[in-house]
Scaffold this active site. Structure first.
Site, short mmCIF file in Angstrom:
data_model
loop_
_atom_site.label_atom_id
_atom_site.label_comp_id
_atom_site.label_asym_id
_atom_site.label_seq_id
_atom_site.Cartn_x
_atom_site.Cartn_y
_atom_site.Cartn_z
CE LYS A 92 -3.94 -2.22 2.35
NZ LYS A 92 -4.84 -2.13 3.53
CE1 TYR A 129 -9.50 -2.89 0.54
CE2 TYR A 129 -8.49 -0.94 -0.40
CZ TYR A 129 -8.38 -2.11 0.31
OH TYR A 129 -7.16 -2.51 0.81
CG ASN A 167 -3.55 -2.43 7.02
OD1 ASN A 167 -3.38 -2.04 5.86
ND2 ASN A 167 -4.62 -3.10 7.38
CG HIS A 204 -5.27 -6.17 -0.32
ND1 HIS A 204 -6.50 -6.10 0.28
CD2 HIS A 204 -5.38 -7.10 -1.32
CE1 HIS A 204 -7.33 -6.95 -0.33
NE2 HIS A 204 -6.68 -7.56 -1.31
CD GLU A 243 -8.91 -8.79 -3.65
OE1 GLU A 243 -9.79 -8.52 -2.83
OE2 GLU A 243 -7.77 -9.17 -3.31
P1 ADP Z 1 -7.98 -6.61 5.55
O1 ADP Z 1 -7.11 -5.67 4.73
O2 ADP Z 1 -7.21 -7.17 6.73
O3 ADP Z 1 -8.66 -7.66 4.73
P2 ADP Z 1 -10.57 -5.26 5.66
O4 ADP Z 1 -10.88 -5.94 4.37
O5 ADP Z 1 -11.53 -5.40 6.78
O6 ADP Z 1 -9.12 -5.71 6.22
O7 ADP Z 1 -10.38 -3.70 5.42
C1 ADP Z 1 -9.75 -3.21 4.26
C2 ADP Z 1 -8.79 -2.11 4.65
O8 ADP Z 1 -9.55 -0.99 5.16
C3 ADP Z 1 -7.83 -2.45 5.79
O9 ADP Z 1 -6.70 -3.18 5.37
C4 ADP Z 1 -7.48 -1.08 6.32
O10 ADP Z 1 -6.54 -0.40 5.49
C5 ADP Z 1 -8.83 -0.36 6.22
N1 ADP Z 1 -9.61 -0.51 7.45
C6 ADP Z 1 -10.26 -1.63 7.91
N2 ADP Z 1 -10.89 -1.43 9.06
C7 ADP Z 1 -10.67 -0.12 9.37
C8 ADP Z 1 -11.05 0.73 10.45
N3 ADP Z 1 -11.83 0.28 11.45
N4 ADP Z 1 -10.64 2.01 10.44
C9 ADP Z 1 -9.86 2.50 9.42
N5 ADP Z 1 -9.47 1.76 8.37
C10 ADP Z 1 -9.86 0.47 8.34
MG MG Z 2 -10.10 -7.47 3.22
#
Ligand code: ADP
Ligand code: MG
Length: 143
Positions: free
Chosen positions: A10, A50, A113, A116, A127
């Site tokens: 990212k 997303y 974070n 992805h 994807e």
């Molecule tokens: P993952 O990437 O672990 O699959 P999700 O699909 O739930 O997680 O969420 C997509 C992305 O959205 C996350 O990787 C993160 O960058 C962001 N995100 C998820 N939950 C939150 C939150 N509560 N607050 C802010 N950003 C979030």
């Molecule tokens: Mg996800």
């Protein structure tokens, strides 16, 4: 069970000059790189990617973050790719991620974070095709 998954390094990963370290972790964990590129997402592209989160309260922030700079999508191959990659990156919130995972090592927050990873075989296929054509995958890897 599929053997492919999509990773995205990212914008925070690129910004912090962590591409090398994260790719090394991915290789050390036994993943083969099928295709890789650096690209800056548009709002449309990030919104499509997303789509499932569009009703979530963090969606607008997520769009701003994901379009803030270039990112590096990577198509990966390994037996049990989806689950093994999710294990390698750790929980969405780095505070909850296991020691040694990429997010535990490098991520600063639940939003920023670093990386992805696809969450199912079905989504991995969707994807990967979001970023790479069949032709690109074929030319790079002969299948
Ligand atoms: P993952 O990437 O672990 O699959 P999700 O699909 O739930 O997680 O969420 C997509 C992305 O959205 C996350 O990787 C993160 O960058 C962001 N995100 C998820 N939950 C939150 C939150 N509560 N607050 C802010 N950003 C979030
Ligand atoms: Mg996800």
């Amino acid at each position: 069970m599929s053997n492919r998954t999509l990773a995205i390094l990212k914008p925070d990963c690129v910004e912090k000059n962590l591409i090398g370290q994260v790719v090394q972790k991915i290789n050390e964990a036994g993943f083969k790189i099928l295709a890789m590129k650096m690209t800056k997402l548009t709002n449309d592209s990030a919104g499509g990617f997303y789509e499932v989160h569009k009703e979530r309260p963090f969606f607008n922030d997520l769009m701003a973050y994901m379009t803030s700079g270039p990112c590096v999508p990577i198509a990966l191959e390994k037996e049990n790719a989806v689950a093994d990659f999710r294990k390698l990156i750790g929980a969405t919130n780095p505070e909850n991620a296991e020691e040694g995972t990429i997010r535990k090592l490098y991520a600063e927050s639940i939003e920023r974070n670093i990386v992805h990873g696809s969450d199912s075989d079905e989504n991995a296929a969707i994807e990967i095709s979001h970023f790479f054509s069949r032709k690109e995958l074929l030319e790079n890897n002969g299948f």
